[in-house]
Design a protein around this motif. Sequence first.
Motif, PDB file in Angstrom:
ATOM      1  N   PHE A 140       0.825  -1.202   0.000  1.00 52.51           N
ATOM      2  CA  PHE A 140       0.000   0.000   0.000  1.00 52.51           C
ATOM      3  C   PHE A 140       0.857   1.248   0.000  1.00 52.51           C
ATOM      4  CE2 PHE A 140      -3.021  -3.085   1.654  1.00 52.51           C
ATOM      5  CZ  PHE A 140      -4.147  -2.760   0.913  1.00 52.51           C
ATOM      6  N   GLU A 141       0.372   2.257  -0.691  1.00 52.14           N
ATOM      7  CA  GLU A 141       0.947   3.595  -0.611  1.00 52.14           C
ATOM      8  C   GLU A 141       0.217   4.281   0.535  1.00 52.14           C
ATOM      9  OE1 GLU A 141       0.622   7.647  -3.170  1.00 52.14           O
ATOM     10  OE2 GLU A 141       1.113   5.833  -4.296  1.00 52.14           O
ATOM     11  N   ILE A 193      -4.467   7.271   5.021  1.00 56.16           N
ATOM     12  CA  ILE A 193      -4.980   6.686   3.782  1.00 56.16           C
ATOM     13  C   ILE A 193      -4.011   5.616   3.308  1.00 56.16           C
ATOM     14  CG2 ILE A 193      -5.660   7.142   1.392  1.00 56.16           C
ATOM     15  CD1 ILE A 193      -6.000  10.149   2.407  1.00 56.16           C
ATOM     16  N   GLN A 218      -3.645   3.062   0.000  1.00 58.03           N
ATOM     17  CA  GLN A 218      -4.222   2.799  -1.317  1.00 58.03           C
ATOM     18  C   GLN A 218      -3.268   2.019  -2.198  1.00 58.03           C
ATOM     19  OE1 GLN A 218      -5.233   6.513  -3.186  1.00 58.03           O
ATOM     20  NE2 GLN A 218      -3.265   7.431  -2.718  1.00 58.03           N
ATOM     21  N   ASN A 219      -3.873   1.323  -3.126  1.00 58.67           N
ATOM     22  CA  ASN A 219      -3.158   0.678  -4.216  1.00 58.67           C
ATOM     23  C   ASN A 219      -4.008   0.907  -5.455  1.00 58.67           C
ATOM     24  OD1 ASN A 219      -5.143  -1.373  -4.417  1.00 58.67           O
ATOM     25  ND2 ASN A 219      -4.020  -2.751  -3.054  1.00 58.67           N
ATOM     26  N   GLU A 226      -8.900   1.841  -1.854  1.00 57.69           N
ATOM     27  CA  GLU A 226      -8.443   2.913  -0.975  1.00 57.69           C
ATOM     28  C   GLU A 226      -9.149   2.757   0.363  1.00 57.69           C
ATOM     29  OE1 GLU A 226      -7.845   7.193  -2.212  1.00 57.69           O
ATOM     30  OE2 GLU A 226      -9.675   7.384  -1.009  1.00 57.69           O
ATOM     31  N   VAL A 258      -9.522   4.549   4.333  1.00 60.42           N
ATOM     32  CA  VAL A 258      -9.328   5.772   5.102  1.00 60.42           C
ATOM     33  C   VAL A 258      -9.717   5.481   6.549  1.00 60.42           C
ATOM     34  CG1 VAL A 258      -9.978   8.195   5.363  1.00 60.42           C
ATOM     35  CG2 VAL A 258      -9.892   7.172   3.082  1.00 60.42           C
TER      36      VAL A 258
END
Length: 84
Positions: free
Chosen positions: A27-28, A37, A39-40, A44, A46
């Motif tokens: 994940f970023e 947050i 996400q990939n 996403e 949160v």
Amino acid sequence: MSKSRYKLSSTGNTEPPAFFQLLEMGFELSKFQDFYIAQNPDVEFVANSPLELLGLVALYNAKGENWRVSDEQIDQFLEFDTNT
């Protein structure tokens, strides 16, 4: 002598391991105001903390997009939550 049961609690020292586990999962991670947050390209998440993010990822990995429960299950949870 019996082995004691392992105990892990949600405290400040569990946030960094959750953060790095999310990174290891590809994940970023970013932060917007007070929200974290993850996400990939496909999803996403949160949340209020890295540990909560990891929980959302676990829920999604277990249930996919069908993570919601029935109204009856919500009522059961609310009863549990108010009785404990």
